[in-house]
Design an enzyme around this catalytic site. Structure first.
Site, PDB file in Angstrom:
ATOM      1  N   LYS A   1      -0.615 -13.880 -21.160  1.00  0.00           N
ATOM      2  CA  LYS A   1      -0.929 -12.474 -20.955  1.00  0.00           C
ATOM      3  C   LYS A   1      -0.593 -11.663 -22.204  1.00  0.00           C
ATOM      4  CE  LYS A   1      -2.313 -13.202 -16.809  1.00  0.00           C
ATOM      5  NZ  LYS A   1      -3.759 -13.112 -16.475  1.00  0.00           N
TER       6      LYS A   1
ATOM      7  N   HIS B   1     -12.955 -17.718 -13.514  1.00  0.00           N
ATOM      8  CA  HIS B   1     -11.593 -17.373 -13.136  1.00  0.00           C
ATOM      9  C   HIS B   1     -11.295 -17.982 -11.769  1.00  0.00           C
ATOM     10  CE1 HIS B   1      -8.910 -14.664 -10.771  1.00  0.00           C
ATOM     11  NE2 HIS B   1      -8.193 -14.661 -11.869  1.00  0.00           N
TER      12      HIS B   1
END
Length: 381
Positions: free
Chosen positions: A181, A319
């Protein structure tokens, strides 16, 4: 064959990690079981589905709209040549739904779709990936699927040290691409995290970063400039997923591949992204979440649009990080699969040199995982 029950429940995830835009402590997900009247080994054959993580459970929508429509249908309405037809079940679930509005309902319908495909594959005694390969793929059979590890969330304590340990663990597990992230901290702090990740991955693995759409156009441009010399595999969702103008402006000059699409939930949204998002089919990646985008029925439409606009399937990297998406990636020969290995790799998914082979369990294969067996026990009993 008749569908005799559809049962669902909400599951609390209760994770303390966060990304650039959300935390997961209060996050929920849905589990669903579609029960048929076909009995094998003394038990009804049942299709199972579990949510993609990152949204919330869909219980209200399922109970009030979509489940009642399917259960009220005449079995002849969803009968196919080889059992229940997932396409017909999808059409029944979507009766009286207006076009557009592809938000939370697309995830609810995606659960029904996933359970219908799991059920269809089980009734044919085939793994889901093989069923998809035979019907919509090239029929070439089992193949190795590229997989990447999704890790490196922001931690409340010892963030960089924990990040470094996660990178080493992912490489030890056999991954050769790892995503962390970014975008949720000042650029200097993100650069420290990125450099720590690169140092601990070593030369044998590549690093990608996911910004979760948290930055504006100028912030994203500055971030991409700051990381341009890090040779990243891709920069994911640098701006809001619906800001196609900003995305296109970044794509004009970005030296790194860009990735987006996980927060677009329909074929129509995909069409707009390809028309107006400025993405480059030779390097950028499309990440529409199969389960959150109404399921396989809609994802097949998405692939038609993608290929009509000159994109190869290898640029599709959905995803999700769960077994359902892995089966689809294997059966439709997509570019790869996202995996969350530090939450435990599902049984039967063995990673070697950045790839994994699909298993031979009928359907999606949830039953091989004791955690999912326990999760679905009260829905299938």
């Amino acid at each position: 064959m008749r569908i005799v029950a559809i049962r669902e429940k909400t599951v609390a995830l209760s994770s303390g990690v966060r990304n650039a835009s959300i935390g997961f402590r209060g996050m929920t997900a849905s589990a669903l079981a579609m029960v048929s009247d076909v009995i094998r080994d003394g038990r009804p054959v049942t299709g199972l589905a579990f949510d993609s993580v990152g949204r919330y459970g869909h219980g209200g929508l399922l109970r009030e709209r979509f489940v009642p429509r399917v259960l009220a249908a005449d079995p002849e309405d969803y009968a196919g040549a080889r059992g229940p037809d997932p396409f017909r079940i999808w059409e029944i679930a979507m009766r009286d739904e207006k076009p557009g509005g592809h938000g939370e309902r697309s995830g609810a319908v995606g659960l029904i779709d996933a359970a219908a495909w799991d059920l269809a594959a089980k009734l044919e005694d085939k793994p889901l990936w093989r069923l998809l390969d035979e019907r919509f793929g090239d029929g070439a059979g089992e193949r190795r699927v590229p997989v990447y590890a999704s890790a490196g969330h922001y931690h409340e304590e010892n963030d960089v040290a924990r990040l470094a340990a996660e990178m080493r663990a992912c490489v030890d597990l056999g991954f050769r691409t790892v995503k962390i992230k970014a975008g949720g901290a000042p650029v200097a702090e993100d650069l420290r995290r990125i450099d720590a990740a690169l140092d601990n991955l070593g030369a044998e693995a590549a690093l990608a970063v996911d910004c979760n759409g948290a930055m504006g156009r100028s912030e994203a441009s500055a971030f991409i400039s700051a990381v341009a010399d890090r040779d990243l595999a891709w920069v994911e969702e640098p701006v809001d997923p619906l800001d196609f103008e900003a995305l296109g402006a970044l794509a004009e000059t970005a030296p790194l591949p860009l990735a987006t699409g996980e927060n677009l939930f329909s074929a129509a949204d995909t069409l707009n992204l390809l028309r107006y998002g400025g993405l480059r089919p030779d390097r950028d990646l499309l990440q529409m979440d199969i389960s959150l985008s109404y399921g396989i029925v809609e994802y097949l439409r998405i692939l038609d649009i993608v290929e009509a606009h000159g994109w190869p399937r290898r640029q599709c990297l959905p995803h999700a990080g769960h077994l359902f998406a892995f089966n689809v990636a294997a059966g439709l020969r997509l570019g790869g699969h996202e995996t969350a290995p530090l939450a435990a790799i599902p049984p039967g998914l063995e990673v070697s040199d950045g790839h994994a082979r699909p298993g031979d369990a009928p359907g999606v294969g949830f039953e091989r995982d004791p955690r999912f067996a326990a999760l679905f026990a009260d829905l299938t009993g």
